[in-house]
Design a protein around this motif. Structure first.
Motif, PDB file in Angstrom:
ATOM      1  N   ILE A  54       0.863  -1.178   0.000  1.00 23.27           N
ATOM      2  CA  ILE A  54       0.000   0.000   0.000  1.00 23.27           C
ATOM      3  C   ILE A  54       0.902   1.232   0.000  1.00 23.27           C
ATOM      4  O   ILE A  54       1.713   1.425   0.905  1.00 23.27           O
ATOM      5  CB  ILE A  54      -0.942  -0.022   1.223  1.00 23.27           C
ATOM      6  N   TYR A  55       0.783   2.041  -1.030  1.00 21.74           N
ATOM      7  CA  TYR A  55       1.679   3.182  -1.203  1.00 21.74           C
ATOM      8  C   TYR A  55       1.627   4.170  -0.042  1.00 21.74           C
ATOM      9  O   TYR A  55       2.648   4.741   0.326  1.00 21.74           O
ATOM     10  CB  TYR A  55       1.375   3.919  -2.519  1.00 21.74           C
ATOM     11  N   THR A  56       0.480   4.362   0.537  1.00 17.93           N
ATOM     12  CA  THR A  56       0.385   5.299   1.659  1.00 17.93           C
ATOM     13  C   THR A  56       1.236   4.828   2.832  1.00 17.93           C
ATOM     14  O   THR A  56       1.875   5.629   3.497  1.00 17.93           O
ATOM     15  CB  THR A  56      -1.081   5.447   2.102  1.00 17.93           C
ATOM     16  N   ARG A  58       3.918   3.238   2.612  1.00 17.50           N
ATOM     17  CA  ARG A  58       5.318   3.534   2.262  1.00 17.50           C
ATOM     18  C   ARG A  58       5.676   4.964   2.671  1.00 17.50           C
ATOM     19  O   ARG A  58       6.781   5.224   3.135  1.00 17.50           O
ATOM     20  CB  ARG A  58       5.553   3.355   0.768  1.00 17.50           C
ATOM     21  N   TYR A  59       4.740   5.892   2.510  1.00 17.66           N
ATOM     22  CA  TYR A  59       4.968   7.263   2.963  1.00 17.66           C
ATOM     23  C   TYR A  59       5.081   7.305   4.487  1.00 17.66           C
ATOM     24  O   TYR A  59       5.921   8.011   5.035  1.00 17.66           O
ATOM     25  CB  TYR A  59       3.844   8.189   2.487  1.00 17.66           C
ATOM     26  N   VAL A  60       4.215   6.545   5.155  1.00 13.58           N
ATOM     27  CA  VAL A  60       4.292   6.466   6.614  1.00 13.58           C
ATOM     28  C   VAL A  60       5.667   5.947   7.021  1.00 13.58           C
ATOM     29  O   VAL A  60       6.311   6.496   7.928  1.00 13.58           O
ATOM     30  CB  VAL A  60       3.161   5.574   7.180  1.00 13.58           C
ATOM     31  N   LEU A  61       6.142   4.914   6.350  1.00 12.34           N
ATOM     32  CA  LEU A  61       7.472   4.361   6.631  1.00 12.34           C
ATOM     33  C   LEU A  61       8.555   5.411   6.423  1.00 12.34           C
ATOM     34  O   LEU A  61       9.464   5.547   7.251  1.00 12.34           O
ATOM     35  CB  LEU A  61       7.734   3.137   5.745  1.00 12.34           C
ATOM     36  N   ALA A  62       8.470   6.155   5.332  1.00 13.30           N
ATOM     37  CA  ALA A  62       9.473   7.185   5.054  1.00 13.30           C
ATOM     38  C   ALA A  62       9.469   8.266   6.128  1.00 13.30           C
ATOM     39  O   ALA A  62      10.539   8.704   6.581  1.00 13.30           O
ATOM     40  CB  ALA A  62       9.233   7.809   3.679  1.00 13.30           C
ATOM     41  N   SER A  63       8.288   8.670   6.572  1.00 18.12           N
ATOM     42  CA  SER A  63       8.235   9.701   7.623  1.00 18.12           C
ATOM     43  C   SER A  63       8.794   9.168   8.932  1.00 18.12           C
ATOM     44  O   SER A  63       9.457   9.905   9.668  1.00 18.12           O
ATOM     45  CB  SER A  63       6.808  10.227   7.795  1.00 18.12           C
ATOM     46  N   ILE A  64       8.578   7.897   9.212  1.00 19.71           N
ATOM     47  CA  ILE A  64       9.143   7.294  10.427  1.00 19.71           C
ATOM     48  C   ILE A  64      10.666   7.260  10.338  1.00 19.71           C
ATOM     49  O   ILE A  64      11.361   7.641  11.290  1.00 19.71           O
ATOM     50  CB  ILE A  64       8.586   5.869  10.642  1.00 19.71           C
ATOM     51  N   ILE A  65      11.192   6.827   9.206  1.00 17.78           N
ATOM     52  CA  ILE A  65      12.652   6.699   9.066  1.00 17.78           C
ATOM     53  C   ILE A  65      13.327   8.066   9.130  1.00 17.78           C
ATOM     54  O   ILE A  65      14.340   8.237   9.815  1.00 17.78           O
ATOM     55  CB  ILE A  65      13.006   5.942   7.775  1.00 17.78           C
ATOM     56  N   ILE A  66      12.768   9.046   8.447  1.00 22.79           N
ATOM     57  CA  ILE A  66      13.355  10.392   8.494  1.00 22.79           C
ATOM     58  C   ILE A  66      13.287  10.941   9.916  1.00 22.79           C
ATOM     59  O   ILE A  66      14.232  11.540  10.415  1.00 22.79           O
ATOM     60  CB  ILE A  66      12.664  11.317   7.478  1.00 22.79           C
ATOM     61  N   GLY A  67      12.156  10.720  10.602  1.00 26.55           N
ATOM     62  CA  GLY A  67      12.025  11.139  11.994  1.00 26.55           C
ATOM     63  C   GLY A  67      13.021  10.433  12.899  1.00 26.55           C
ATOM     64  O   GLY A  67      13.600  11.045  13.803  1.00 26.55           O
ATOM     65  N   LEU A  68      13.254   9.133  12.662  1.00 24.02           N
ATOM     66  CA  LEU A  68      14.229   8.387  13.457  1.00 24.02           C
ATOM     67  C   LEU A  68      15.640   8.932  13.286  1.00 24.02           C
ATOM     68  O   LEU A  68      16.365   9.111  14.266  1.00 24.02           O
ATOM     69  CB  LEU A  68      14.206   6.904  13.061  1.00 24.02           C
ATOM     70  N   VAL A  69      16.020   9.191  12.052  1.00 19.98           N
ATOM     71  CA  VAL A  69      17.367   9.703  11.786  1.00 19.98           C
ATOM     72  C   VAL A  69      17.550  11.064  12.443  1.00 19.98           C
ATOM     73  O   VAL A  69      18.558  11.313  13.125  1.00 19.98           O
ATOM     74  CB  VAL A  69      17.638   9.772  10.269  1.00 19.98           C
ATOM     75  N   PHE A 117      -3.668   6.993   9.310  1.00 23.17           N
ATOM     76  CA  PHE A 117      -5.045   6.893   9.792  1.00 23.17           C
ATOM     77  C   PHE A 117      -6.036   6.917   8.636  1.00 23.17           C
ATOM     78  O   PHE A 117      -6.976   6.120   8.592  1.00 23.17           O
ATOM     79  CB  PHE A 117      -5.370   8.031  10.765  1.00 23.17           C
ATOM     80  N   GLY A 118      -5.840   7.831   7.695  1.00 23.95           N
ATOM     81  CA  GLY A 118      -6.777   7.962   6.576  1.00 23.95           C
ATOM     82  C   GLY A 118      -6.814   6.732   5.692  1.00 23.95           C
ATOM     83  O   GLY A 118      -7.897   6.234   5.347  1.00 23.95           O
ATOM     84  N   ALA A 119      -5.654   6.230   5.325  1.00 28.93           N
ATOM     85  CA  ALA A 119      -5.599   5.048   4.463  1.00 28.93           C
ATOM     86  C   ALA A 119      -6.190   3.834   5.161  1.00 28.93           C
ATOM     87  O   ALA A 119      -6.919   3.040   4.553  1.00 28.93           O
ATOM     88  CB  ALA A 119      -4.155   4.773   4.051  1.00 28.93           C
ATOM     89  N   THR A 120      -5.889   3.690   6.435  1.00 31.28           N
ATOM     90  CA  THR A 120      -6.394   2.535   7.168  1.00 31.28           C
ATOM     91  C   THR A 120      -7.917   2.572   7.265  1.00 31.28           C
ATOM     92  O   THR A 120      -8.581   1.543   7.075  1.00 31.28           O
ATOM     93  CB  THR A 120      -5.761   2.481   8.576  1.00 31.28           C
TER      94      THR A 120
END
Length: 171
Positions: A54-56, A58-69, A117-120
């Protein structure tokens, strides 16, 4: 014994917020990447759905990784500042970096959570209409987005703190 100066207390509070934010982002990451489900349909063989289908998400994952770094970097900077009393970035650049970095990360984490939340919600409605039992899959997605939302509150608080620190340090 005199109480510690307020700047020391402020540094410790921001360090704790950064550690809590990092922990929440890490937990959100673990929950998201372990989110899989198997769909059984009468005419087709079982299919496994992963979060990255689910592409959305993937965006959630990217925001988590950038936030983690960013959170890890800021935690290291804070530890150095508390231990030595000096900032790693010389001059007023550290305060400007904190100010803009905190703003950008808080917005990114907030939009990642909102997208999750929206995608889910939308996908769960579709799965329920198709009579697919994917409740565990969507519960994990909600859990990941919820952890990300709490991490946003930490980032927003850090953003407020950096807003207060900037005018005091930059002249």
């Amino acid at each position: 014994m005199a109480p510690p100066p307020s700047s020391t207390i402020s540094r410790v509070i921001t360090l704790l917020l950064k550690i809590v934010m990092f922990t929440l982002l890490l937990a959100s990451l673990v929950v998201l990447v372990t989110d899989t489900a198997t769909i059984s349909v009468d005419l087709f063989p079982d299919s496994t759905v992963h979060f990255d289908d689910i592409y959305t998400y993937r965006y959630v994952l990217a925001s988590i990784i950038i936030g983690l770094v960013y959170s890890l970097l800021q935690t290291a900077f804070s530890l150095y500042h508390i231990a030595t009393g000096n900032r790693l970035i010389a001059g007023d650049g550290a305060f400007v970096f904190d100010f803009y970095g905190d703003k950008a990360i808080s917005y990114m984490v907030a939009t990642g959570s909102a997208a999750g939340f929206g995608a889910t919600k939308d996908l769960k409605a579709l799965a329920d209409a198709a009579k697919l039992d994917l409740d565990d899959y969507f519960d994990k997605a909600y859990a990941s987005a919820s952890l990300l939302l709490i991490a946003f509150f930490c980032a927003a608080t850090l953003s407020v703190f950096s807003s207060y620190a900037l005018p005091k340090m930059v002249n």
